[in-house]
Write a protein that holds these residues in place. Structure first.
Motif, PDB file in Angstrom:
ATOM      1  N   GLY A 160     -32.411 -42.928  25.379  1.00  0.00           N
ATOM      2  CA  GLY A 160     -32.948 -42.775  26.720  1.00  0.00           C
ATOM      3  C   GLY A 160     -33.404 -41.386  27.117  1.00  0.00           C
ATOM      4  O   GLY A 160     -33.596 -41.128  28.316  1.00  0.00           O
ATOM      5  N   GLN A 205     -36.157 -38.229  27.323  1.00  0.00           N
ATOM      6  CA  GLN A 205     -37.601 -38.135  27.483  1.00  0.00           C
ATOM      7  C   GLN A 205     -38.279 -37.497  26.273  1.00  0.00           C
ATOM      8  O   GLN A 205     -39.441 -37.767  25.994  1.00  0.00           O
ATOM      9  CB  GLN A 205     -37.946 -37.319  28.745  1.00  0.00           C
ATOM     10  CG  GLN A 205     -37.481 -37.956  30.047  1.00  0.00           C
ATOM     11  CD  GLN A 205     -38.162 -39.281  30.308  1.00  0.00           C
ATOM     12  OE1 GLN A 205     -39.383 -39.407  30.154  1.00  0.00           O
ATOM     13  NE2 GLN A 205     -37.385 -40.297  30.688  1.00  0.00           N
ATOM     14  N   THR A 212     -30.938 -43.711  37.845  1.00  0.00           N
ATOM     15  CA  THR A 212     -30.564 -42.646  38.763  1.00  0.00           C
ATOM     16  C   THR A 212     -29.424 -43.193  39.610  1.00  0.00           C
ATOM     17  O   THR A 212     -29.161 -44.407  39.606  1.00  0.00           O
ATOM     18  CB  THR A 212     -31.728 -42.244  39.681  1.00  0.00           C
ATOM     19  OG1 THR A 212     -32.088 -43.377  40.507  1.00  0.00           O
ATOM     20  CG2 THR A 212     -32.944 -41.787  38.866  1.00  0.00           C
ATOM     21  N   PRO A 237     -34.108 -45.661  32.736  1.00  0.00           N
ATOM     22  CA  PRO A 237     -34.151 -44.400  33.491  1.00  0.00           C
ATOM     23  C   PRO A 237     -33.303 -44.480  34.767  1.00  0.00           C
ATOM     24  O   PRO A 237     -33.811 -44.389  35.894  1.00  0.00           O
ATOM     25  CB  PRO A 237     -35.643 -44.229  33.801  1.00  0.00           C
ATOM     26  CG  PRO A 237     -36.167 -45.630  33.885  1.00  0.00           C
ATOM     27  CD  PRO A 237     -35.386 -46.405  32.856  1.00  0.00           C
TER      28      PRO A 237
END
Length: 308
Positions: free
Chosen positions: A281, A283, A223, A221
């Motif tokens: 990856g 959701q 960022t 995840p």
């Protein structure tokens, strides 16, 4: 990890030989467009000219190789010309069935131009900044080969194999040509102004490390903040540097790369859309479907159906 190998494996690089030639007398042929492909011509003997849609004319001699990265149409001839018969008509006129040497003219082995011609294909939708950064053509000359001994060795092996007529020669040449393409990319990235910024990105300590993280762990995840922390930079400084060197932001690069991975998984046919979403990856399958359709213009299920 070797990022370039990961990129080319995911984009499904495949080499294909389409002919070796023995051209004599006055000759010219128009090579047609080929989507999701890069064409190449290697001069074994003689001279030839390549005329590109841009009007650029490239003169080539023994040992020279030209790569046309985006598979655009071009003319191959003994001397510069503005028009030439299409490849399909030339093949039909000489009765070429795809086997052996393509002979055009009188077949004077001492005076003829001998070429090895082929192409590399990528899966539909394949995309990456490396491919986008390449120029309309890449010419590899004898002097460049001398400075890149591994590439020179590959080209010599291809030349020896293709004219040997031995068992498995064509299969061997295809595999050698795929290795050749990797070396051509390495040379191109190092030599060309167009790819200078991209090369700096992969060589940059922090940005290069971030790229390795993305390619090694594409499902994490990530960022901008997390990547910046991993490479020891502030968020804003990292985002600016990544964008300056790669031509797109880190999240845009990550999103594009996940979708390239998704294409690869969908092509194999053994993963459900839900599994592909997890493996890349996302959701949820819904989030994956939206991203996929936004990029490629159709849902993952429709893309898979179109393959069959």
């Amino acid at each position: 990890m070797d990022i370039l190998n990961d990129i080319l494996d995911t984009l499904d690089l495949k080499g294909a030989l389409y002919f070796r030639t023995d051209f004599s007398d006055s000759w010219a042929v128009t090579v047609p467009d080929l989507e999701q492909a890069a064409r190449f011509h290697l001069v074994v003997q003689g001279q030839c000219s390549i005329t590109l849609p841009s009007g650029d004319i490239v003169s080539m001699g023994p040992g020279d190789l030209i790569l046309v990265p985006r598979g655009q149409t071009h003319i191959v001839s003994d001397s510069p010309v503005n028009e030439a018969p299409p490849l399909e008509k030339v093949l039909e006129a000489v009765g070429y069935d795809g086997e052996g040497v393509l002979v055009v003219g009188e077949g004077d082995s001492q005076a003829a131009t001998q070429l090895i011609c082929g192409h590399f294909t990528f899966r539909k939708g394949a995309d990456h900044p490396i491919l986008r950064s390449l120029p309309d053509y890449l010419l590899i000359t004898a002097s460049m080969r001398a400075q890149n001994p591994w590439l020179d060795t590959l080209l010599r092996l291809i030349g020896q194999q293709i004219f040997s007529n031995g068992v498995g020669a064509s299969a061997s040449v295809r595999r050698l040509s795929e290795a050749m393409f990797i070396e051509l990319l390495r040379v191109g990235i190092e030599e060309l102004d167009e790819t200078d910024s991209l090369l700096k990105g992969y060589q940059d300590k922090q940005v290069g490390q971030a790229l390795e993280l993305i390619h090694k762990h594409p499902t994490s995840p990530w960022t901008v903040q997390k990547l910046a922390q991993e490479v020891g930079m502030s968020r804003s400084r990292f985002a600016d540097r990544f964008g300056d060197l790669l031509g797109q932001g880190p999240m845009s690069y990550l999103s594009d790369w996940r979708l390239q991975k998704a294409l690869s998984l969908l092509d194999h046919g053994t993963y459900t859309v839900q599994q592909v979403a997890i493996e890349t990856g996302y959701q949820s399958p819904a989030a994956f479907t939206r991203a996929f359709a936004g990029k490629f213009g159709l849902a993952p299920t429709k893309y898979r159906q179109a393959l069959h």
